[in-house]
Design an enzyme around this catalytic site. Sequence first.
Site, PDB file in Angstrom:
ATOM      1  N   HIS A 186      -1.394   0.984   7.703  1.00  0.00           N
ATOM      2  CA  HIS A 186      -1.913   0.888   6.340  1.00  0.00           C
ATOM      3  C   HIS A 186      -1.931   2.276   5.718  1.00  0.00           C
ATOM      4  CE1 HIS A 186      -4.160  -0.469   2.958  1.00  0.00           C
ATOM      5  NE2 HIS A 186      -5.234   0.225   3.266  1.00  0.00           N
ATOM      6  N   CYS A 190       0.833  -1.203   0.000  1.00  0.00           N
ATOM      7  CA  CYS A 190       0.000   0.000   0.000  1.00  0.00           C
ATOM      8  C   CYS A 190       0.873   1.261   0.000  1.00  0.00           C
ATOM      9  CB  CYS A 190      -0.963   0.012   1.184  1.00  0.00           C
ATOM     10  SG  CYS A 190      -0.182  -0.294   2.771  1.00  0.00           S
TER      11      CYS A 190
END
EC number: 3.4.19.12
Lengths: 96, 544
Positions: B498, B207
């Site tokens: 994340h 990510c």
Amino acid sequence: MNKDSQMRAAINQKLIEMGERERLKELLRAKLVECGWKDQMKAQCKDVIREKGLEHVTVEDLVVEITPKGRALVPDSVKKELLQRIRASLAQHSTL
Amino acid sequence: CNGAWLQRKQHTLQPTYYVMSLYPQIMFCFGRARRSSRCGSPAGCSHVNAYKVDNWRPNLRVIYQCFVWSGSAETRRRKAKSCICHMCGAHLNRLHSCLYCVFFGCFTKKHIHEHAKNKRHNLAIDLLYGGIYCFVCQDYIYDKDMEQIAKEEQRKAWKLQGVGEKYSTWEPTKRELDLLRHNPKRRKMTTNCTIGLRGLINLGNTCFMNCIVQALTHTPLLRDFFLSDRHKCEMQSNSCLVCEMSQLFQEFYSGHRSPHIPFRLLHLVWTHARHLAGYEQQDAHEFLIAALDVLHRHCKGDTTNDNGKKANNPNHCNCIIDQIFTGGLQSDVTCQVCHGVSTTIDPFWDISLDLPGSSTPFWPLSPGGDGGTVNGESHLSGATTLTDCLRRFTRPEHLGSSAKIKCGGCHSYQESTKQLTMKKLPIVACFHLKRFEHSAKLRRKITTYVSFPLELDMTPFMASRWASTNYLPPGLYVLVRYALFAVVNHQGTLESGHYTSFIRQHKDQWFKCDDAIITKASIKDVLDSEGYLLFYHKQFLEYE
């Protein structure tokens, strides 16, 4: 010429001599693009061209139709700002 | 403006052309004016033939220089005095000059028309815009030779005035017209079309890469560079990252809505930036710098200087990465004894900002210190703003008695102050909020909320003398405004987190990119987010 237009002419002369007129024009151009006025005008022009036909339309047709709309659509904030800048330029010059 | 472009033909190597900007707000160029050759040009008329005799060229030039685009102080003075209507004395009303004799007349009041009829002088020039009017055709005409002269004189005047080059609309070359005819398929860009948006599959903690890719594919100038196929690859192997980026842009703007799998990009990044290889979570900021570095190195084929020769000097590179991302940071060290200043300027791709709550002392600037909303940021009782961080970054710092600098003036070690300011603003400014603390004792994430604005004025942080005054010369003001177009956020802790990003399309459409999932977002969502990397784009670009 009456007093008003005499003053206008004098200011215009001064601004041209200072080279300031061109710079102010650039600022105005940028502001009018920024607020979307240029796009609005472009769209209006396209309407006029469609109306009159691409082969027959003249610059004069466009000027006559667009000018009043263009003048009306300039945002007050832009007018204010330009006035401020003009005043500042003239004030700056007189102190030299 | 509606935009249209060519679809890349699958079976040939036809280049893709990108025609109009998606951001009507941004006027731009590629650093050099395009020398356009008019083909299939609009009509001149036969009535100019009577004018185009003897010394007509220099005569026309004189008219342009003196009365239309006056560059020098002398011509300006002359213009100011003499440009009035010979019949009514007005300087407004679309003043025109006769081309055959010295006569100025209003267009609106038809004074120039009278003159044309009486003297049978058929041509006049508009003193505002330089257009040539033919009284027989009763319209403005565009003679190729006269247009050429007009353009040259205009450029000369701009140069004299210090305006430099200006935006002019694209005029297709013969080759471009042919290509447009042979590739008739068009895709129309409306104000709410979402082309360019595509999700990215997470290949295992990637990510950090995905959000940077989203930011880069939505950087307008970078997008335009790649979509107009301007990369000329000089690498022998298949490992050119710039070529891969080009492919990526093709994928993003193909119109496909299924998420893209960037395995080739990941592999190339591992190859060229070994420290980022592996399936652990990496720092998005580190990835950004590494990616820009590799792209910059692989752009060698595209760098040319004005003579068209290849520039081999890495310090004077003119590749697209440098053109877009490289700014100049000025560092002034002032000796406290003799007050001599030693200045250095270093290139930068991003500005890393310390945050309150970190172990480095953050000078607590009172919220709304100098009148509050400098950049329209919300000051929720004590919330730190991006402007606060920038002010801290550019404030003079006393270096202390333990860090004396050798002063060239005093010829000895003295205490000094150091100040950082922006000397050259990049077109895209990336601000990195230093949320990850990796000191010897501490490894933690700083989650302090920092409010950042949609529009940023960089004037207060610039090195030029204008920074200290409130008055900017007219016209200069618009060149330092920046607009937010991408935000990268990190959720979670240092150990497990994340990355997601917000990116902007058109003027005010924002989308959240969470790997493969793209959702519509509000401006509030964006501005309320924590913020880790903030990408700002200059609003108005000037020609070099």
